[in-house]
Design a protein around this motif. Structure first.
Motif, PDB file in Angstrom:
ATOM      1  N   GLN A 389       0.994  -1.337  -0.045  1.00  0.00           N
ATOM      2  CA  GLN A 389      -0.115   0.102   0.191  1.00  0.00           C
ATOM      3  C   GLN A 389       0.960   0.992   0.041  1.00  0.00           C
ATOM      4  O   GLN A 389       0.643   2.237  -0.771  1.00  0.00           O
ATOM      5  CB  GLN A 389      -0.837   0.153   1.443  1.00  0.00           C
ATOM      6  N   ALA A 410      -6.378   6.304   7.486  1.00  0.00           N
ATOM      7  CA  ALA A 410      -7.524   5.307   7.185  1.00  0.00           C
ATOM      8  C   ALA A 410      -7.775   4.356   8.103  1.00  0.00           C
ATOM      9  O   ALA A 410      -8.911   3.722   8.340  1.00  0.00           O
ATOM     10  CB  ALA A 410      -7.108   4.734   5.845  1.00  0.00           C
TER      11      ALA A 410
ATOM     12  N   VAL B  90      -3.248  -2.459  -5.490  1.00  0.00           N
ATOM     13  CA  VAL B  90      -3.635  -2.678  -4.299  1.00  0.00           C
ATOM     14  C   VAL B  90      -4.745  -2.076  -3.789  1.00  0.00           C
ATOM     15  O   VAL B  90      -5.162  -1.000  -4.207  1.00  0.00           O
ATOM     16  CB  VAL B  90      -2.548  -2.312  -3.204  1.00  0.00           C
ATOM     17  N   GLU B  91      -5.405  -2.522  -2.874  1.00  0.00           N
ATOM     18  CA  GLU B  91      -6.695  -2.062  -2.243  1.00  0.00           C
ATOM     19  C   GLU B  91      -6.158  -1.095  -1.176  1.00  0.00           C
ATOM     20  O   GLU B  91      -5.422  -1.737  -0.430  1.00  0.00           O
ATOM     21  CB  GLU B  91      -7.410  -3.145  -1.800  1.00  0.00           C
ATOM     22  N   ILE B  92      -6.895   0.119  -0.980  1.00  0.00           N
ATOM     23  CA  ILE B  92      -6.479   0.884   0.191  1.00  0.00           C
ATOM     24  C   ILE B  92      -7.898   1.351   0.977  1.00  0.00           C
ATOM     25  O   ILE B  92      -8.467   2.201   0.688  1.00  0.00           O
ATOM     26  CB  ILE B  92      -5.672   2.000  -0.104  1.00  0.00           C
ATOM     27  N   PRO B  93      -8.119   0.282   1.769  1.00  0.00           N
ATOM     28  CA  PRO B  93      -9.292   0.518   2.681  1.00  0.00           C
ATOM     29  C   PRO B  93      -9.214   2.139   3.485  1.00  0.00           C
ATOM     30  O   PRO B  93      -8.182   2.341   3.991  1.00  0.00           O
ATOM     31  CB  PRO B  93      -9.661  -0.328   3.588  1.00  0.00           C
ATOM     32  N   GLY B  94     -10.146   2.918   3.241  1.00  0.00           N
ATOM     33  CA  GLY B  94     -10.262   3.952   4.226  1.00  0.00           C
ATOM     34  C   GLY B  94      -9.728   5.206   3.408  1.00  0.00           C
ATOM     35  O   GLY B  94      -9.748   6.568   3.912  1.00  0.00           O
ATOM     36  N   VAL B  95      -9.077   4.991   2.344  1.00  0.00           N
ATOM     37  CA  VAL B  95      -8.677   6.272   1.589  1.00  0.00           C
ATOM     38  C   VAL B  95      -9.256   6.260   0.193  1.00  0.00           C
ATOM     39  O   VAL B  95      -9.355   5.463  -0.489  1.00  0.00           O
ATOM     40  CB  VAL B  95      -7.160   6.190   1.298  1.00  0.00           C
ATOM     41  N   PHE B 100      -6.862  10.556  -2.394  1.00  0.00           N
ATOM     42  CA  PHE B 100      -5.706   9.954  -2.911  1.00  0.00           C
ATOM     43  C   PHE B 100      -5.012  10.843  -4.185  1.00  0.00           C
ATOM     44  O   PHE B 100      -4.188  11.314  -4.290  1.00  0.00           O
ATOM     45  CB  PHE B 100      -5.990   8.341  -3.319  1.00  0.00           C
ATOM     46  N   VAL B 144      -9.860   3.621  -2.241  1.00  0.00           N
ATOM     47  CA  VAL B 144      -9.130   2.829  -3.364  1.00  0.00           C
ATOM     48  C   VAL B 144      -9.121   1.458  -3.852  1.00  0.00           C
ATOM     49  O   VAL B 144      -8.780   0.818  -2.766  1.00  0.00           O
ATOM     50  CB  VAL B 144      -7.724   3.549  -3.344  1.00  0.00           C
ATOM     51  N   ASN B 145      -9.765   0.989  -4.657  1.00  0.00           N
ATOM     52  CA  ASN B 145      -9.785  -0.119  -5.251  1.00  0.00           C
ATOM     53  C   ASN B 145     -10.579  -1.260  -4.315  1.00  0.00           C
ATOM     54  O   ASN B 145     -10.616  -2.583  -4.681  1.00  0.00           O
ATOM     55  CB  ASN B 145      -8.422  -1.022  -5.560  1.00  0.00           C
TER      56      ASN B 145
END
Lengths: 447, 254
Positions: A389, A410, B90-95, B100, B144-145
Motif C-alpha cells: 500500500q 485510514a 492494491v486495495e487501500i481501505p479508508g482512503v 488519494f 481506492v480499489n
C-alpha cells in the motif's frame, strides 16, 4: 510510599464518614462501609492480579497524591477551557470541577420533566429512593479496588435520568476540569445515568487539567438502561503526560436496549478504561469501539467485559490502535456467554499497528462460552504498515510521511467515522490529523 | 526528443540475475511494446523504472529527461512524470480515490513549484478524466480499489494516469484479467491520452492488447535481454508462432 498512601486513604475515610454522618441515606452509608472493607481486603492490584497483569499502578505511590478537597479556583481559567467546547451552542454542558457539579458553569437546555441532568450530590438528597435502588448496584466494588475506592468517597458527579420515550436531540457533554496547582490531587467523580423505556441520549466526556501537578482521576459511571433505551457514549481522552485516569463504566441493559461506547485515547500518561456491559434481557445490542493513537511514554489499557446473560443478544467489539515511540497499549476483552444465552452473536476484534521498535501492545481477546447455539468470533492482529500500500502511494508521487499519514488515518477512521455527532467527529479528526503534522489530509477528506 | 534511455541495464533479485543488459530508447510521441514469455523479466523492468527498491542494479544506466533515473526515489520519479499502471493494483481501505488523487496531484504541483489545485477545478478535472475510462463519479468517493473487480481496478489505473498526465507511462500487463469490453475501454482511455510529448511502454504477454493500442515498436524480452525488435508486425508474428521460435533463435545464436 505504598503504606503511607494506604493510611492516608483510610484516615481520610474515617474523617469523611464523620463529616458526612447523617447527610446521606442510611443505605449509602452501609454501602460505603462495605466498600471500605472491600478496599482494605483487596488492596491495590499488582501484576499478579490477572486483570492487571500488564498494567502497572505503582504511579499511585510515586506522585504524592492527596485526597484532601480542593480550594476554589479562579473562574477565568475555566472560562478559557469552556471556550473550547466542541459544540458549545446546542449541547447540554455538565461541568464537574474537581469532580463536583458546578451549577454556575453547567448549562442544561432540556425540560426538567423529560430529562433530569444535574448533580449526584443533590440526587442523593432529593431522589434518595432512586439512588438507593441503583447506586453501587452495577459497578462491583467487591472485586475491584478502584471501584471500592470511588464508592467509599462517592459524593458528587453527574446524574442523568430520562423519562419514558424522551429523545434528547442535543448531545450532553461532561467536562471534567481538575485543578492541580498546589499539590497532586485525587479526583473521584461518580456518575449515575438511568434511561427510561424507549429514551435516547448521546453523551461525550472530555478531560482538562489546570496546573502543573499530576492528577489521578478515578471515575465510576453506572448506567441503567430500561427497555428499548438507546445510549451513545463517547470518551475523548486527550490529556497531558502528568495525568493518570482510571475510568470504570458499568452498564446494565434491559430488554432490547442499545448501548454504544466509543473511547478515543490520543494522549495521556495513564489511562485504564474498565468497561462492562451486562445484558440482562433478550434483544440487547452492545457496541464497544475504541481507537488509541499513542506516542511518547503514553499508556492505555482498554479492559472490557460483556456478559451475555440472556438469549438473542448481539455484541460487537472493535478496538484499533496505533502505537509509536515508547508507548504501551493493553487490550483485554472478555466475552462471557452464559448457559442460558442461546442465539448470542458476539464479535470481538483488536487490531494494532506498531510504529516503533520500543512500542508495545499486549492484546488478550477472550471468549468464554457456556451456551451451545451461538455465533462468536474473536481475534487480534498486530503489525506494521502494509508495504505494498505504501509503495502504491509513493509511486503516485506522494511523500513517505504523507503516505504513512494517509494509511494510518485510514486505519483509525474506521472507528472515528462511527462517531455520529458531526462536531465531535470533526474535532477528533482534527486531533488525529495534528498528530501527523499533515493537516491537509484531513481537509481534503471533505471533498 | 528523448524521454528515456536504458543502457546495458543489469538487475539482480536476491543475487539472481533477472535483467542481463537491457538497451532501449523511448522518444516523445512513441509507443513501445515489450512482449515476452513468462519469467523473462518484463515486470522487473517496469518495477525498476518506477522505483521499487528491492532490486539490485549491478550495471548500466537509465536516463530520464537527461537525469539519472536510478538515483531518484519513487515519489520523485512520479512527480517528474513517470507513471506505472500496476499489474495488481492494491486495495487501500479508508482512503478515497478522490482524496488519494488530490494528494498526489498536489504533491506533484508542489514539486513543480505550483499552487495546490483549487477544489472546484479539481472536481471538474476528476469528472472529465473519469468519463475517459467510463468511471462513475461515486466510484471516486469509495476507498481506492476496495472491492473493485479486476476490470474496475485497471480502469482506475488509467484514470489515475489521466489525472497525473505523465510524460512516460508504463503499463504492466494492464490487459491481464480483462474481458474484451473492459480492454477496449482501457485501451481507448490510453489512446486518448497519447500525444506528441509523451511516451508509452506497454508490457504485455499477449498480442491482443496491441490490437487496440497500436505500438510503433515491439521488443521481445527473453532471459533478461531484448532479443528482437521490430514494428507491430512482430507482434502478429509472435501471436501466430508463439515464443518458441524466438527461444530457438536465441539458443542457436549462443
Amino acid at each position: 510510599m505504598k503504606e503511607d498512601f494506604f493510611n492516608q486513604i483510610n484516615d481520610s475515610f474515617v474523617e469523611f464518614s464523620k463529616r458526612t454522618n447523617g447527610k446521606f441515606p442510611a443505605k449509602l452509608k452501609t454501602i460505603r462501609n462495605n466498600a471500605f472493607n472491600s478496599f482494605n481486603s483487596l488492596g491495590f492490584p499488582t501484576k499478579k492480579n490477572e486483570e492487571w497483569k500488564y498494567t502497572d499502578t505503582s504511579f499511585l505511590y510515586k506522585q504524592d497524591f492527596q485526597l484532601q478537597s480542593q480550594k476554589e479556583i479562579e473562574n477565568k481559567e475555566i472560562t478559557d477551557i469552556l471556550k473550547f467546547l466542541i459544540n458549545g451552542k446546542k449541547d447540554n454542558i455538565v461541568v464537574l470541577i474537581n469532580g463536583r457539579f458546578s451549577k454556575e458553569l453547567s448549562r442544561i437546555n432540556t425540560e426538567a420533566e423529560k430529562i433530569k441532568i444535574g448533580s449526584l450530590a443533590d440526587a442523593m438528597v432529593y431522589k434518595a429512593s432512586t439512588i438507593e435502588k441503583h447506586f453501587a448496584q452495577y459497578a462491583n466494588y467487591e472485586n475491584d479496588a478502584f471501584v471500592a475506592l470511588n464508592t467509599m468517597f462517592a459524593s458528587d458527579g453527574c446524574y442523568i435520568r430520562t423519562a419514558e420515550g424522551v429523545i434528547v436531540e442535543n448531545p450532553i457533554q461532561i467536562v471534567y476540569i481538575n485543578t492541580a496547582i498546589d499539590y497532586a490531587p485525587i479526583i473521584q467523580p461518580r456518575n449515575l445515568i438511568i434511561l427510561g423505556d424507549c429514551s435516547q441520549i448521546k453523551l461525550y466526556e472530555t478531560y482538562h487539567t489546570i496546573g502543573e501537578q499530576a492528577v489521578f482521576q478515578n471515575t465510576v459511571t453506572e448506567v441503567f438502561m430500561k427497555r428499548f433505551a438507546n445510549f451513545e457514549h463517547y470518551k475523548i481522552q486527550f490529556n497531558n503526560e502528568n495525568s493518570y485516569y482510571i475510568d470504570t463504566t458499568q452498564v446494565h441493559q434491559k430488554r432490547a436496549s442499545n448501548y454504544t461506547n466509543n473511547t478515543i485515547s490520543l494522549k495521556g500518561a495513564f489511562h485504564r478504561n474498565t468497561l462492562g456491559a451486562y445484558l440482562d434481557d433478550e434483544l440487547c445490542q452492545t457496541n464497544l469501539y475504541g481507537m488509541y493513537f499513542l506516542g511518547d511514554k503514553d499508556f492505555v489499557d482498554n479492559h472490557s467485559r460483556i456478559d451475555h446473560a440472556k438469549p438473542n443478544c448481539t455484541s460487537s467489539e472493535l478496538y484499533k490502535g496505533i502505537i509509536d515511540d515508547e508507548a504501551t497499549a493493553v487490550f483485554n476483552g472478555k466475552i462471557y456467554v452464559w448457559k442460558d444465552a442461546q442465539q448470542t452473536t458476539a464479535y470481538q476484534s483488536n487490531k494494532n499497528i506498531l510504529l516503533s521498535n520500543d512500542a508495545t501492545i499486549n492484546s488478550k481477546p477472550q471468549l468464554e462460552i457456556f451456551a451451545d447455539d451461538v455465533k462468536c468470533s474473536h481475534g487480534a492482529t498486530c503489525g506494521n504498515l502494509d508495504k505494498e500500500q505504501l509503495y502504491y502511494l509513493l509511486s503516485r508521487g506522494i511523500s513517505d510521511s504523507k503516505a504513512k499519514a494517509l494509511l494510518l488515518n485510514a486505519f483509525a477512521s474506521e472507528i472515528v467515522e462511527k462517531i455520529s455527532i458531526a462536531e465531535l467527529r470533526d474535532y477528533v479528526k482534527r486531533l488525529v490529523a495534528e498528530r501527523f503534522a499533515e493537516e491537509d489530509i484531513y481537509f481534503c477528506d471533505n471533498l | 526528443m528523448e524521454l528515456l534511455k536504458i543502457e546495458n541495464l543489469k538487475v539482480n533479485i536476491n543475487d539472481k540475475p533477472i535483467l542481463n543488459g537491457i538497451n532501449l530508447q523511448i522518444n516523445a510521441g512513441e509507443v513501445h511494446a515489450i512482449m515476452g514469455p513468462n519469467g523473462s523479466g518484463k515486470s522487473t523492468l517496469a518495477s525498476v523504472l518506477s522505483g521499487r527498491t528491492e532490486f539490485e542494479v549491478t550495471d548500466g544506466k537509465v536516463t530520464y529527461l537527461g537525469k539519472n533515473l536510478l538515483e531518484m526515489p519513487a515519489e520523485d520519479r512520479a512527480r517528474e512524470g513517470i507513471f506505472l499502471a500496476f499489474q495488481y493494483p492494491v486495495e487501500i481501505p479508508g482512503v478515497s480515490t478522490a482524496n488519494f488523487m488530490k494528494t498526489a496531484l498536489n504533491e506533484k504541483r508542489k514539486h513543480l513549484g505550483l499552487e495546490p489545485v483549487d477544489a472546484m477545478d479539481f472536481l471538474q478535472l476528476m469528472k472529465e478524466k473519469a468519463a475517459l475510462v467510463e468511471i462513475k463519479s461515486d466510484f471516486l468517493h469509495r476507498s481506492v480499489n476496495e472491492g473493485f473487480s479486476g476490470g474496475e481496478k485497471k480502469r482506475n489505473e488509467v484514470f489515475q494516469m489521466a489525472m497525473l498526465e505523465p510524460r512516460l507511462a508504463i503499463l504492466d500487463e494492464t490487459d491481464s484479467g480483462l474481458d474484451i469490453d473492459a480492454l477496449k475501454i482501457v485501451a481507448n482511455g490510453v489512446n486518448r491520452l497519447q500525444n506528441k510529448d509523451n511516451g508509452f511502454l506497454v508490457i504485455t504477454h499477449y498480442q491482443r492488447l496491441l490490437d487496440y493500442i497500436v505500438p510503433d515498436f515491439v521488443h521481445v524480452l527473453y532471459q533478461g535481454r531484448i532479443v528482437k525488435s521490430g514494428n507491430k508486425e512482430l507482434a502478429f508474428e509472435l501471436e501466430e508462432k508463439g515464443y518458441d521460435w524466438i527461444k530457438k533463435e536465441v539458443s542457436s545464436n549462443k
